[in-house]
Every structure is written in C-alpha cells, then in structure tokens.
Design a protein around this motif. Sequence first.
Motif, mmCIF file in Angstrom:
data_model
loop_
_atom_site.group_PDB
_atom_site.id
_atom_site.type_symbol
_atom_site.label_atom_id
_atom_site.label_comp_id
_atom_site.label_asym_id
_atom_site.label_seq_id
_atom_site.Cartn_x
_atom_site.Cartn_y
_atom_site.Cartn_z
ATOM 1 N N GLU A 130 0.893 -1.231 -0.051
ATOM 2 C CA GLU A 130 0.033 0.039 -0.151
ATOM 3 C C GLU A 130 0.830 1.232 -0.110
ATOM 4 O OE1 GLU A 130 -3.261 0.357 -0.522
ATOM 5 O OE2 GLU A 130 -3.236 -2.204 -0.835
ATOM 6 N N LEU A 131 1.966 1.289 0.756
ATOM 7 C CA LEU A 131 2.708 2.528 0.801
ATOM 8 C C LEU A 131 3.617 2.645 -0.698
ATOM 9 C CD1 LEU A 131 4.813 1.981 4.258
ATOM 10 C CD2 LEU A 131 3.295 3.921 3.670
ATOM 11 N N MET A 132 3.631 1.546 -1.522
ATOM 12 C CA MET A 132 4.287 1.952 -2.680
ATOM 13 C C MET A 132 3.591 2.603 -3.553
ATOM 14 S SD MET A 132 6.676 -1.360 -3.733
ATOM 15 C CE MET A 132 6.426 -2.622 -2.746
ATOM 16 N N LYS A 133 1.958 2.449 -3.396
ATOM 17 C CA LYS A 133 0.797 3.225 -4.078
ATOM 18 C C LYS A 133 1.037 4.773 -3.851
ATOM 19 C CE LYS A 133 -1.940 -0.757 -4.290
ATOM 20 N NZ LYS A 133 -2.975 -1.365 -3.303
ATOM 21 N N CYS A 134 1.346 4.993 -2.750
ATOM 22 C CA CYS A 134 1.555 6.544 -2.244
ATOM 23 C C CYS A 134 2.244 7.474 -3.080
ATOM 24 C CB CYS A 134 1.774 6.675 -0.741
ATOM 25 S SG CYS A 134 0.729 5.843 0.249
ATOM 26 N N ALA A 147 -0.942 11.287 1.156
ATOM 27 C CA ALA A 147 -1.410 9.852 1.114
ATOM 28 C C ALA A 147 -0.596 8.774 2.024
ATOM 29 C CB ALA A 147 -1.253 9.329 -0.212
ATOM 30 N N VAL A 148 0.587 9.083 2.337
ATOM 31 C CA VAL A 148 1.414 8.312 3.194
ATOM 32 C C VAL A 148 0.491 8.685 4.765
ATOM 33 C CG1 VAL A 148 3.464 7.887 4.508
ATOM 34 C CG2 VAL A 148 3.390 8.390 2.049
ATOM 35 N N GLU A 149 0.428 9.708 4.980
ATOM 36 C CA GLU A 149 -0.295 10.084 6.432
ATOM 37 C C GLU A 149 -1.448 9.491 6.666
ATOM 38 O OE1 GLU A 149 0.096 14.397 7.440
ATOM 39 O OE2 GLU A 149 -0.902 13.952 9.378
ATOM 40 N N ALA A 150 -2.296 9.495 5.652
ATOM 41 C CA ALA A 150 -3.600 8.855 5.599
ATOM 42 C C ALA A 150 -3.351 7.293 5.874
ATOM 43 C CB ALA A 150 -4.409 9.288 4.505
ATOM 44 N N LEU A 151 -2.586 6.786 5.339
ATOM 45 C CA LEU A 151 -2.463 5.487 5.270
ATOM 46 C C LEU A 151 -1.820 4.896 6.693
ATOM 47 C CD1 LEU A 151 -2.366 2.357 3.910
ATOM 48 C CD2 LEU A 151 -0.204 3.081 2.930
ATOM 49 N N GLY A 152 -0.836 5.864 7.138
ATOM 50 C CA GLY A 152 -0.349 5.740 8.550
ATOM 51 C C GLY A 152 -1.380 5.662 9.547
ATOM 52 N N VAL A 153 -2.415 6.476 9.309
ATOM 53 C CA VAL A 153 -3.339 6.569 10.395
ATOM 54 C C VAL A 153 -4.276 5.337 10.383
ATOM 55 C CG1 VAL A 153 -5.438 7.874 11.070
ATOM 56 C CG2 VAL A 153 -3.461 9.040 10.603
ATOM 57 N N GLU A 154 -4.571 4.891 9.166
ATOM 58 C CA GLU A 154 -5.548 3.747 8.927
ATOM 59 C C GLU A 154 -4.826 2.466 9.573
ATOM 60 O OE1 GLU A 154 -6.792 1.403 5.112
ATOM 61 O OE2 GLU A 154 -6.777 3.450 4.943
ATOM 62 N N TRP A 155 -3.638 2.264 9.034
ATOM 63 C CA TRP A 155 -2.889 1.151 9.620
ATOM 64 C C TRP A 155 -2.563 1.216 11.424
ATOM 65 C CZ3 TRP A 155 -1.300 -2.821 7.083
ATOM 66 C CH2 TRP A 155 -0.519 -3.798 7.701
ATOM 67 N N GLY A 156 -2.490 2.396 11.712
ATOM 68 C CA GLY A 156 -2.109 2.847 13.009
ATOM 69 C C GLY A 156 -3.541 2.151 14.043
ATOM 70 N N ILE A 157 -4.609 2.593 13.324
ATOM 71 C CA ILE A 157 -6.033 2.121 14.069
ATOM 72 C C ILE A 157 -5.982 0.909 14.046
ATOM 73 C CG2 ILE A 157 -8.551 2.341 13.939
ATOM 74 C CD1 ILE A 157 -8.038 5.186 12.687
ATOM 75 N N GLN A 158 -5.798 0.021 13.014
ATOM 76 C CA GLN A 158 -5.866 -1.324 13.109
ATOM 77 C C GLN A 158 -4.771 -1.842 14.152
ATOM 78 O OE1 GLN A 158 -8.281 -2.536 11.380
ATOM 79 N NE2 GLN A 158 -8.624 -0.604 10.384
ATOM 80 N N GLN A 159 -3.693 -1.314 14.077
ATOM 81 C CA GLN A 159 -2.675 -2.096 14.985
ATOM 82 C C GLN A 159 -3.013 -1.858 16.417
ATOM 83 O OE1 GLN A 159 1.533 -0.368 13.732
ATOM 84 N NE2 GLN A 159 2.085 -1.811 14.889
ATOM 85 N N ALA A 160 -3.481 -0.556 16.542
ATOM 86 C CA ALA A 160 -3.794 -0.107 18.040
ATOM 87 C C ALA A 160 -5.022 -0.862 18.407
ATOM 88 C CB ALA A 160 -4.057 1.341 18.153
#
Length: 317
Positions: free
Chosen positions: A265-269, A274-287
Amino acid sequence: MKVIDHISNAKGKTLFSFEILPPLKGKSIQSIYDGIEPLMEFDPKFVNVTYHREEYVYKTRENGLLEKISIRKRPGTVGICAAIINKYNVDTVPHLICGGFSREETENALIDLHFLGIDNVLTLRGDAVKTEPNFRPDPSGHSFAKELVGQVVEMNNGQYLMDDVSLDPTDFCIGVAGYPEKHFEAMNLTSDLMHLKAKVDAGADYIVTQMFFDNKKFFEFVDKCRAIGINVPIIPGMKPIKNLNHISFLPKFFNIDFPEDFAAELMKCKTNDAVEALGVEWGIQQAKELKAAGVPCIHFYTMSKSDSVRAIAKQVF
Ligand code: FAD
C-alpha cells in the motif's frame, strides 16, 4: 506516580501514553504544549521526554583551521518534564542515557529528578555521536543500559557514589528499551533478548519497545521474553508513518521491516498526505489489535506532532 503503579491501578485496561522531543535550542516551550494539548483528552498517564546527546560540528576559524565544537541541539529534558507536570498535572518519564555522562553526572541528574518529585526514568544507552561509527562511553560512564539501571537501583537503595554511608534513597521506577525486531547491533534476537533479560534482572520494572508495524512480531517478542523469564510489563511503542521520507528512513534507522501488505500500500502512495492517511489507517488497526490483546499501555512516538496520534487515539481510546 510510577508507571508500574499506573499499570496495576488500570486493572487490565490498556493505557494511553506518548513521547515528545524537546524543541530545538532557542525555540519556545509553547511548541511542546501545542503538541501535548490535543492529546490530553485521551487521559495519558505519563508523557516521556527524550534526551539528546551532544553532536560535533566543525566551524572554520579566521586562520582557515577547522574548530570542532560540541553542541546539544535539543537540551531541556528535565526542565520540560517539570513544566509538563506543573501545567498538566500528568506524570513524566525523562529519558536518561549513558552516552556523554560520567557516573557522577548521572548521579547529579538523578538527584535533580528526585528533588523535582519525578519518580520515573527510562534508562538507555544512547547511540553513537553522529560523526562517530560506534558508541563510545564516557571514560567514567556506562557502556550499556544495564549498568545505568544498576546505578539507579543503587540510589534507590540509598547508595550514592563515593559514599559508604547510606543516604536519602531515591524511589525511581525504571524503564528500559526492548526491540521486537532486534537492536541493530545485536548478533541475533536471542542474544539481544538475553541482554534485555540482564537489564530486567538488574532491576528494570518495565520495558517499552521500539516502534514496529507488524503486531505479529510484537506478540512473538512478548512470548520469547516470557519464555526466558522476563515477567515485567511490556509496553508496545507505535509510530504513525507520516511522509514519503519515512518509507526508507524508518526501516534503515530503526532496523524494522514493513509487513508485505502495508509495504504494498505504501508503494502506491505518491504524496505525503497519502502516506499520512495510510499511516493513520494502519495505526488504528494496529492499536485496536494490541488493545484487544490486552497490552498494558500503547505508547506513541509523536515526534512532537500530534495530528496522526490524535486521529488514531480517537478511534481506539
Ligand atoms: P543496551 O540495552 O545497552 O543495548 C545496546 C546493544 O548492546 C544491544 O545490541 C544489546 O544487545 C547489546 N548489549 C547489551 N549488553 C551487552 C553486553 N553486556 N555485551 C555485549 N552486548 C551487549 N536514544 C537517545 O539518545 N535518547 C532517547 O531519549 C532515546 N529514547 C529511546 C526510547 C525507546 C523506547 C527506545 C526503544 C530507544 C530510545 N533511544 C534513545 C535509542 C537507544 O538509545 C538506542 O537504540 C541505543 O542504540 C541502544 O540503547 P539501549 O538502551 O537499548 O542499549
């Protein structure tokens, strides 16, 4: 209050905490408050403040010769801890490192913290000075975090340097760092875990981990710690990825891997947003997964920027 008391008082509820960096020398403390304020609604039980050792810069003198100058770009760890306690009435955890400290300077730093009523400290070795290839301890300082833990434990027992009488004992709760994906200098994960166990056996009360993006690695790390008799609380450290530079910088600097699906997913950013939005989305799942697994606390590395951490915390705490 001590970090371990916050954890035991929570009776299994996952706590929220975060780490900030002192501002660059000369910047106002307001930048710190601006980073803390948006996170206070999530009731952090403690705020960590990093310690930054000296760096060397070279200046050209009038005669053309180079002068080597030692500077600290982010001083103020202890003062910031005191200011945060004063303003927010929240506990702070100053980081204390071996690098650049003699044993006596360490003792004096701990005396300052004790006088301020700060009863937590995260004890670390620190990295090499930027211009040097390897970590070099101060000639009368500590080579490894384990030795620093030992000095704090001695002070907790009323044993100060150079004194054979018992003095006013300190009462520090001692945290140490752990690395689910191995510290970059360690021979392998097994040897790193043995060194981590030595820190706990020396008196560390809890472990905070390096950031990771793959919860599986954290869970395996905890299992391995328990299997070798590390029984203290293990707090996962999380950092939301924020920009395109992080994609290459974080794995290199922190010796961590991105899991395959996240990397894809990061490679598509194409943009930082876009990276920040993905970072939040991933962080929510992780947390959410970490919380469901019952971790004692989730500790966020904010780099003093609260937006992404706030967006994650809103969904999780
Ligand atoms: P140690 O536990 O001493 O380990 C260092 C290395 O030596 C490891 O590879 C370990 O396996 C090995 N080792 C340990 N004991 C022995 C032994 N007896 N013989 C041979 N090898 C041994 N850095 C800062 O400068 N300031 C900060 O504020 C800061 N905060 C941090 C917060 C967290 C949560 C983390 C995870 C790291 C932080 N760091 C900070 C970075 C840290 O200082 C570096 O990762 C440093 O390189 C190692 O510190 P340590 O305390 O883990 O070292």
